[in-house]
Design a protein around this motif. Sequence first.
Motif, PDB file in Angstrom:
ATOM      1  N   GLY A  80       0.523  -1.193   0.512  1.00  0.00           N
ATOM      2  CA  GLY A  80      -0.337  -0.512  -0.262  1.00  0.00           C
ATOM      3  C   GLY A  80       0.885   0.775   0.382  1.00  0.00           C
ATOM      4  N   LEU A  81       1.837   1.673  -0.135  1.00  0.00           N
ATOM      5  CA  LEU A  81       3.741   2.126  -0.608  1.00  0.00           C
ATOM      6  C   LEU A  81       2.952   3.130  -1.974  1.00  0.00           C
ATOM      7  CD1 LEU A  81       5.759   1.229   1.529  1.00  0.00           C
ATOM      8  CD2 LEU A  81       4.498   2.885   2.681  1.00  0.00           C
ATOM      9  N   LEU A  82       2.316   2.302  -2.815  1.00  0.00           N
ATOM     10  CA  LEU A  82       1.861   3.621  -4.287  1.00  0.00           C
ATOM     11  C   LEU A  82       1.085   3.949  -4.089  1.00  0.00           C
ATOM     12  CD1 LEU A  82       3.831   2.659  -6.330  1.00  0.00           C
ATOM     13  CD2 LEU A  82       2.003   1.818  -7.903  1.00  0.00           C
ATOM     14  N   GLY A  83       1.664   5.862  -4.485  1.00  0.00           N
ATOM     15  CA  GLY A  83       0.649   6.608  -5.012  1.00  0.00           C
ATOM     16  C   GLY A  83       0.226   6.839  -6.072  1.00  0.00           C
ATOM     17  N   GLU A  84       0.212   8.064  -6.498  1.00  0.00           N
ATOM     18  CA  GLU A  84      -0.552   8.565  -8.188  1.00  0.00           C
ATOM     19  C   GLU A  84       0.634   8.424  -8.950  1.00  0.00           C
ATOM     20  OE1 GLU A  84      -2.873  11.835  -7.967  1.00  0.00           O
ATOM     21  OE2 GLU A  84      -4.541  10.608  -6.901  1.00  0.00           O
ATOM     22  N   ARG A  85       1.799   8.794  -8.003  1.00  0.00           N
ATOM     23  CA  ARG A  85       3.379   8.737  -8.844  1.00  0.00           C
ATOM     24  C   ARG A  85       4.473   8.461  -7.843  1.00  0.00           C
ATOM     25  NH1 ARG A  85       3.121  13.403 -12.621  1.00  0.00           N
ATOM     26  NH2 ARG A  85       1.557  14.160 -12.458  1.00  0.00           N
ATOM     27  N   LEU A  86       5.352   8.301  -8.793  1.00  0.00           N
ATOM     28  CA  LEU A  86       6.678   7.150  -8.154  1.00  0.00           C
ATOM     29  C   LEU A  86       7.891   7.522  -9.632  1.00  0.00           C
ATOM     30  CD1 LEU A  86       8.194   5.153  -6.552  1.00  0.00           C
ATOM     31  CD2 LEU A  86       7.331   3.593  -8.083  1.00  0.00           C
ATOM     32  N   THR A  87       8.885   8.015  -8.311  1.00  0.00           N
ATOM     33  CA  THR A  87      10.092   7.946  -9.499  1.00  0.00           C
ATOM     34  C   THR A  87      11.118   7.245  -9.243  1.00  0.00           C
ATOM     35  OG1 THR A  87       9.954  11.062  -9.519  1.00  0.00           O
ATOM     36  CG2 THR A  87      12.189   9.914 -10.015  1.00  0.00           C
ATOM     37  N   VAL A  88      11.666   7.342 -10.068  1.00  0.00           N
ATOM     38  CA  VAL A  88      12.512   5.237 -10.229  1.00  0.00           C
ATOM     39  C   VAL A  88      13.762   6.242 -10.632  1.00  0.00           C
ATOM     40  CG1 VAL A  88      13.667   3.286 -11.063  1.00  0.00           C
ATOM     41  CG2 VAL A  88      10.581   3.656 -10.853  1.00  0.00           C
ATOM     42  N   ILE A  89      15.105   5.628  -9.643  1.00  0.00           N
ATOM     43  CA  ILE A  89      16.844   6.503  -9.722  1.00  0.00           C
ATOM     44  C   ILE A  89      17.232   5.377 -10.491  1.00  0.00           C
ATOM     45  CG2 ILE A  89      18.414   7.864  -9.109  1.00  0.00           C
ATOM     46  CD1 ILE A  89      16.685   9.939  -8.377  1.00  0.00           C
ATOM     47  N   TRP A  90      17.124   5.074 -10.576  1.00  0.00           N
ATOM     48  CA  TRP A  90      18.965   4.078 -11.024  1.00  0.00           C
ATOM     49  C   TRP A  90      20.092   5.090 -11.248  1.00  0.00           C
ATOM     50  CZ3 TRP A  90      17.165  -0.836 -12.439  1.00  0.00           C
ATOM     51  CH2 TRP A  90      15.650  -0.597 -13.168  1.00  0.00           C
ATOM     52  N   HIS A  91      20.457   4.492 -10.652  1.00  0.00           N
ATOM     53  CA  HIS A  91      21.622   4.921  -9.603  1.00  0.00           C
ATOM     54  C   HIS A  91      22.960   4.280  -9.091  1.00  0.00           C
ATOM     55  CE1 HIS A  91      23.640   7.944  -5.973  1.00  0.00           C
ATOM     56  NE2 HIS A  91      22.629   8.873  -7.661  1.00  0.00           N
ATOM     57  N   ALA A  92      23.587   4.763  -8.713  1.00  0.00           N
ATOM     58  CA  ALA A  92      24.838   3.868  -7.918  1.00  0.00           C
ATOM     59  C   ALA A  92      25.368   2.313  -7.656  1.00  0.00           C
ATOM     60  CB  ALA A  92      24.649   4.228  -6.098  1.00  0.00           C
ATOM     61  N   GLY A  93      26.638   1.871  -8.593  1.00  0.00           N
ATOM     62  CA  GLY A  93      27.864   2.659  -9.155  1.00  0.00           C
ATOM     63  C   GLY A  93      27.438   3.659 -10.271  1.00  0.00           C
ATOM     64  N   GLU A  94      27.808   2.593 -11.781  1.00  0.00           N
ATOM     65  CA  GLU A  94      27.791   3.850 -12.515  1.00  0.00           C
ATOM     66  C   GLU A  94      26.456   2.550 -13.448  1.00  0.00           C
ATOM     67  OE1 GLU A  94      28.001   6.086 -14.181  1.00  0.00           O
ATOM     68  OE2 GLU A  94      26.369   5.394 -15.877  1.00  0.00           O
ATOM     69  N   PRO A  95      25.107   3.151 -13.385  1.00  0.00           N
ATOM     70  CA  PRO A  95      24.404   2.161 -14.323  1.00  0.00           C
ATOM     71  C   PRO A  95      23.904   2.138 -15.338  1.00  0.00           C
ATOM     72  CG  PRO A  95      23.359   5.159 -13.811  1.00  0.00           C
ATOM     73  CD  PRO A  95      25.098   4.765 -12.678  1.00  0.00           C
ATOM     74  N   LEU A  96      25.193   2.698 -16.150  1.00  0.00           N
ATOM     75  CA  LEU A  96      25.380   2.962 -17.499  1.00  0.00           C
ATOM     76  C   LEU A  96      25.782   1.236 -17.772  1.00  0.00           C
ATOM     77  CD1 LEU A  96      24.556   5.894 -19.533  1.00  0.00           C
ATOM     78  CD2 LEU A  96      23.317   4.602 -18.704  1.00  0.00           C
TER      79      LEU A  96
END
Lengths: 414, 63
Positions: A80-96
């Motif tokens: 029940g933690l999902l709201g109307e908006r969510l930002t996903v950040i791909w981060h740490a170490g080098e995601p690419l």
Amino acid sequence: MPTVAAVRWTDRPPGGSADAPIAFDPADFRPRLSTRLLVLQPTPFCNIRCDYCYLPDRDDKSRMSPGTARRAAQRLVDDGLLGERLTVIWHAGEPLAMPIGFYDESIAAIGEATGPHCVVTHSLQTNAMLVDDDRCRLFLRHGVRVGVSIDGPAFLHDAHRLTRRGHGTHARTMKGIERLREHGIRFHAIAVVTAQTLPHVEAFADFFESLGVTELGCNFDEAEGGHASSSIEGLEAAHRAFLGRLFARAAASAGRLQVREHTQALRRLSGGSPPVTWRRVAQPDNAQVQPFAIVNVAWNGDFGSFSPELLGLAAPGHRSFTLGNVMHSGYVDSARREPFTGLWAAVRRGTEACRQTCAHFDFCGGGAPVNKLCENGDLASAETLYCRSMVKRPIELVLAQAEAAASNHPERKV
Amino acid sequence: MNVNTSVPESLAPQPAQVCASVDDQRRELLGRIESLRQAGALPMSHGGDVSASVAQWTNWSNG
């Protein structure tokens, strides 16, 4: 896994000796608790070795699976933690360093898990050295927002952002930026500002103004994890001068130079976000002190909350800040036991310490737990260098500059 | 409480403020803001939608 020395992070109220736990109940929060930020760390590996980096295990080439990414998102739904908006950040170490196919699969899986009623925005923070045409197409295909880590002109950047062989990385980062531009991809920049940056504010501002970034964020060198001390500690007058001049440049740039710390200070002074309440007591909205507002998931599914950097740190006595693993347990379920219970009590007491001792609490809401831990050795403590550099001084500078401008304006005397 | 006691010079209390409580400091800060607001001199955010920017979330860490 790095440890932090002399940590006291268990149940001790400020100024008191009782070890009363502080119960966690999602019903105590208004508005209801929801996760705004899901930080996914798809690999610990980084292709460079910055000398100020706090991350452990940068040589570890372990990789997250799309199934783990899906489970991380599904747990938000289940809890029940999902709201109307969510930002996903791909981060740490080098995601690419991860394959393009991983992102195609994972982004699709996260979308399936979160469903049609949540707007999910994907963001990625990169050193840009691995940006190529295929990765640009990936960004465009999924609307990924890109942030580039670059510290300014080459003489500043190459002082710290180095290859494993000790060579500067500025030229390769600029090539990646050129590729982004060729594909019409706008990006923000994040610069780590060290003691070496402070005397060169004009060159720093010139560089970013000409780079055409959507926004510049200054992360002032912090003591965290494996990076034991900040180069700007003790140089706070120089920091003030740097920030004051940078803000003046931003204000005079007609929007060509947007500095995050300047904009955030203006927003804080303009009222900021609506407050949140915990047990009917209002406080400014600060995601770093609200359970599961930020959820951080490592490549193997281990998860944490509060300050993202806590995941991967360990306190003496083998206590870790890993609350569970998404493959085996839910986020809220983890709150029933240690280490969450001790962590929550300490974070909560740290927030109250801020309320009791800091005149800027109404604009901040409780600081950054990881900085309290790494600088003060105590999650339940108050002011840190982070507070001064990222909250207090920006507010003071904006006020001082506004007062100076008003005093020169015959109709706006204050 | 193990607060950081190394107060930076720029934020150190001035002599007249040494005895000021946190509440006094808070009132002084809010008073300055209100004075600017009443004079129409409180600057507003110009452009840069921080709330919509991922940069707001990456204000942690070195890197």
